[in-house]
Motif scaffolding. Structure first.
Motif, PDB file in Angstrom:
ATOM      1  N   CYS A  13     -48.703  12.856   1.045  1.00  0.00           N
ATOM      2  CA  CYS A  13     -48.907  14.273   0.743  1.00  0.00           C
ATOM      3  C   CYS A  13     -47.938  14.706  -0.351  1.00  0.00           C
ATOM      4  O   CYS A  13     -46.734  14.464  -0.241  1.00  0.00           O
ATOM      5  CB  CYS A  13     -48.688  15.096   2.006  1.00  0.00           C
ATOM      6  SG  CYS A  13     -48.746  16.874   1.733  1.00  0.00           S
ATOM      7  N   PRO A  14     -48.429  15.361  -1.412  1.00  0.00           N
ATOM      8  CA  PRO A  14     -47.524  15.825  -2.463  1.00  0.00           C
ATOM      9  C   PRO A  14     -46.664  17.015  -2.035  1.00  0.00           C
ATOM     10  O   PRO A  14     -45.679  17.333  -2.691  1.00  0.00           O
ATOM     11  CB  PRO A  14     -48.469  16.221  -3.600  1.00  0.00           C
ATOM     12  CG  PRO A  14     -49.764  16.478  -2.958  1.00  0.00           C
ATOM     13  CD  PRO A  14     -49.824  15.618  -1.733  1.00  0.00           C
ATOM     14  N   ILE A  15     -46.990  17.659  -0.927  1.00  0.00           N
ATOM     15  CA  ILE A  15     -46.236  18.820  -0.467  1.00  0.00           C
ATOM     16  C   ILE A  15     -45.107  18.411   0.480  1.00  0.00           C
ATOM     17  O   ILE A  15     -43.948  18.736   0.257  1.00  0.00           O
ATOM     18  CB  ILE A  15     -47.172  19.849   0.212  1.00  0.00           C
ATOM     19  CG1 ILE A  15     -48.194  20.349  -0.800  1.00  0.00           C
ATOM     20  CG2 ILE A  15     -46.387  21.011   0.798  1.00  0.00           C
ATOM     21  CD1 ILE A  15     -49.314  21.162  -0.221  1.00  0.00           C
ATOM     22  N   CYS A  16     -45.447  17.659   1.544  1.00  0.00           N
ATOM     23  CA  CYS A  16     -44.432  17.309   2.544  1.00  0.00           C
ATOM     24  C   CYS A  16     -43.973  15.854   2.450  1.00  0.00           C
ATOM     25  O   CYS A  16     -42.957  15.488   3.027  1.00  0.00           O
ATOM     26  CB  CYS A  16     -44.926  17.605   3.952  1.00  0.00           C
ATOM     27  SG  CYS A  16     -46.283  16.553   4.514  1.00  0.00           S
ATOM     28  N   GLY A  17     -44.718  14.986   1.757  1.00  0.00           N
ATOM     29  CA  GLY A  17     -44.313  13.595   1.572  1.00  0.00           C
ATOM     30  C   GLY A  17     -44.721  12.640   2.678  1.00  0.00           C
ATOM     31  O   GLY A  17     -44.432  11.446   2.598  1.00  0.00           O
ATOM     32  N   ASN A  18     -45.384  13.123   3.718  1.00  0.00           N
ATOM     33  CA  ASN A  18     -45.819  12.251   4.806  1.00  0.00           C
ATOM     34  C   ASN A  18     -47.088  11.504   4.441  1.00  0.00           C
ATOM     35  O   ASN A  18     -47.853  11.924   3.570  1.00  0.00           O
ATOM     36  CB  ASN A  18     -46.063  13.074   6.073  1.00  0.00           C
ATOM     37  CG  ASN A  18     -44.783  13.523   6.714  1.00  0.00           C
ATOM     38  OD1 ASN A  18     -43.856  12.741   6.892  1.00  0.00           O
ATOM     39  ND2 ASN A  18     -44.719  14.801   7.056  1.00  0.00           N
ATOM     40  N   LYS A  19     -47.306  10.378   5.145  1.00  0.00           N
ATOM     41  CA  LYS A  19     -48.519   9.607   4.907  1.00  0.00           C
ATOM     42  C   LYS A  19     -49.739  10.392   5.370  1.00  0.00           C
ATOM     43  O   LYS A  19     -49.702  11.061   6.393  1.00  0.00           O
ATOM     44  CB  LYS A  19     -48.484   8.278   5.671  1.00  0.00           C
ATOM     45  CG  LYS A  19     -47.628   7.241   5.058  1.00  0.00           C
ATOM     46  CD  LYS A  19     -47.886   5.849   5.592  1.00  0.00           C
ATOM     47  CE  LYS A  19     -47.690   5.716   7.061  1.00  0.00           C
ATOM     48  NZ  LYS A  19     -47.764   4.332   7.521  1.00  0.00           N
ATOM     49  N   THR A  20     -50.804  10.294   4.597  1.00  0.00           N
ATOM     50  CA  THR A  20     -52.069  10.897   5.000  1.00  0.00           C
ATOM     51  C   THR A  20     -52.906   9.804   5.647  1.00  0.00           C
ATOM     52  O   THR A  20     -52.428   8.698   5.859  1.00  0.00           O
ATOM     53  CB  THR A  20     -52.817  11.493   3.784  1.00  0.00           C
ATOM     54  OG1 THR A  20     -53.084  10.455   2.855  1.00  0.00           O
ATOM     55  CG2 THR A  20     -51.993  12.583   3.119  1.00  0.00           C
ATOM     56  N   TYR A  36     -56.300  16.551   2.114  1.00  0.00           N
ATOM     57  CA  TYR A  36     -55.824  17.372   3.220  1.00  0.00           C
ATOM     58  C   TYR A  36     -54.752  16.609   3.984  1.00  0.00           C
ATOM     59  O   TYR A  36     -54.929  15.438   4.310  1.00  0.00           O
ATOM     60  CB  TYR A  36     -56.976  17.735   4.166  1.00  0.00           C
ATOM     61  CG  TYR A  36     -56.521  18.513   5.372  1.00  0.00           C
ATOM     62  CD1 TYR A  36     -56.193  19.863   5.269  1.00  0.00           C
ATOM     63  CD2 TYR A  36     -56.399  17.902   6.614  1.00  0.00           C
ATOM     64  CE1 TYR A  36     -55.773  20.585   6.369  1.00  0.00           C
ATOM     65  CE2 TYR A  36     -55.976  18.616   7.720  1.00  0.00           C
ATOM     66  CZ  TYR A  36     -55.663  19.948   7.595  1.00  0.00           C
ATOM     67  OH  TYR A  36     -55.230  20.654   8.685  1.00  0.00           O
ATOM     68  N   CYS A  37     -53.640  17.263   4.271  1.00  0.00           N
ATOM     69  CA  CYS A  37     -52.555  16.654   5.028  1.00  0.00           C
ATOM     70  C   CYS A  37     -52.605  17.173   6.464  1.00  0.00           C
ATOM     71  O   CYS A  37     -52.481  18.386   6.682  1.00  0.00           O
ATOM     72  CB  CYS A  37     -51.203  16.981   4.403  1.00  0.00           C
ATOM     73  SG  CYS A  37     -49.810  16.342   5.347  1.00  0.00           S
ATOM     74  N   PRO A  38     -52.781  16.278   7.459  1.00  0.00           N
ATOM     75  CA  PRO A  38     -52.825  16.735   8.850  1.00  0.00           C
ATOM     76  C   PRO A  38     -51.470  17.202   9.376  1.00  0.00           C
ATOM     77  O   PRO A  38     -51.405  17.955  10.334  1.00  0.00           O
ATOM     78  CB  PRO A  38     -53.316  15.505   9.617  1.00  0.00           C
ATOM     79  CG  PRO A  38     -52.985  14.351   8.756  1.00  0.00           C
ATOM     80  CD  PRO A  38     -53.023  14.850   7.339  1.00  0.00           C
ATOM     81  N   LYS A  39     -50.395  16.794   8.734  1.00  0.00           N
ATOM     82  CA  LYS A  39     -49.050  17.166   9.186  1.00  0.00           C
ATOM     83  C   LYS A  39     -48.714  18.608   8.787  1.00  0.00           C
ATOM     84  O   LYS A  39     -48.385  19.431   9.628  1.00  0.00           O
ATOM     85  CB  LYS A  39     -48.032  16.200   8.587  1.00  0.00           C
ATOM     86  CG  LYS A  39     -46.610  16.506   8.879  1.00  0.00           C
ATOM     87  CD  LYS A  39     -46.193  15.980  10.211  1.00  0.00           C
ATOM     88  CE  LYS A  39     -44.691  16.221  10.375  1.00  0.00           C
ATOM     89  NZ  LYS A  39     -44.203  15.734  11.599  1.00  0.00           N
ATOM     90  N   CYS A  40     -48.797  18.931   7.489  1.00  0.00           N
ATOM     91  CA  CYS A  40     -48.435  20.279   7.026  1.00  0.00           C
ATOM     92  C   CYS A  40     -49.647  21.207   6.918  1.00  0.00           C
ATOM     93  O   CYS A  40     -49.489  22.375   6.608  1.00  0.00           O
ATOM     94  CB  CYS A  40     -47.682  20.213   5.703  1.00  0.00           C
ATOM     95  SG  CYS A  40     -48.645  19.640   4.294  1.00  0.00           S
TER      96      CYS A  40
END
Length: 62
Positions: A13-20, A36-40
């Motif tokens: 994710c370019p916003i939070c850096g977590n794997k998508t 879409y990032c499920p984390k953020c």
């Protein structure tokens, strides 16, 4: 006959850096892809070519 080694990498994710939930191969090309990032829970519009990710637009926070 052996399979050629194909380089793969997880899309972050370019916003939070977590794997998508998406994985990219070296020959993958995406244009105007809504990531879409499920984390953020944010959506970003991205382009991908040669495992290089370019952010076009980040979504607004709700």
């Amino acid at each position: 006959m052996s399979k050629p080694d194909i380089i793969t990498d997880w899309l972050h994710c370019p916003i939070c850096g977590n794997k998508t939930r998406l994985q990219l191969r070296a020959d993958t090309e995406l244009k105007n892809f809504p990531l879409y990032c499920p984390k953020c829970k944010q959506e970003s519009l991205i382009d991908v070519k040669n495992l290089h990710v370019t952010v076009i637009k980040k979504s607004e926070q709700k």
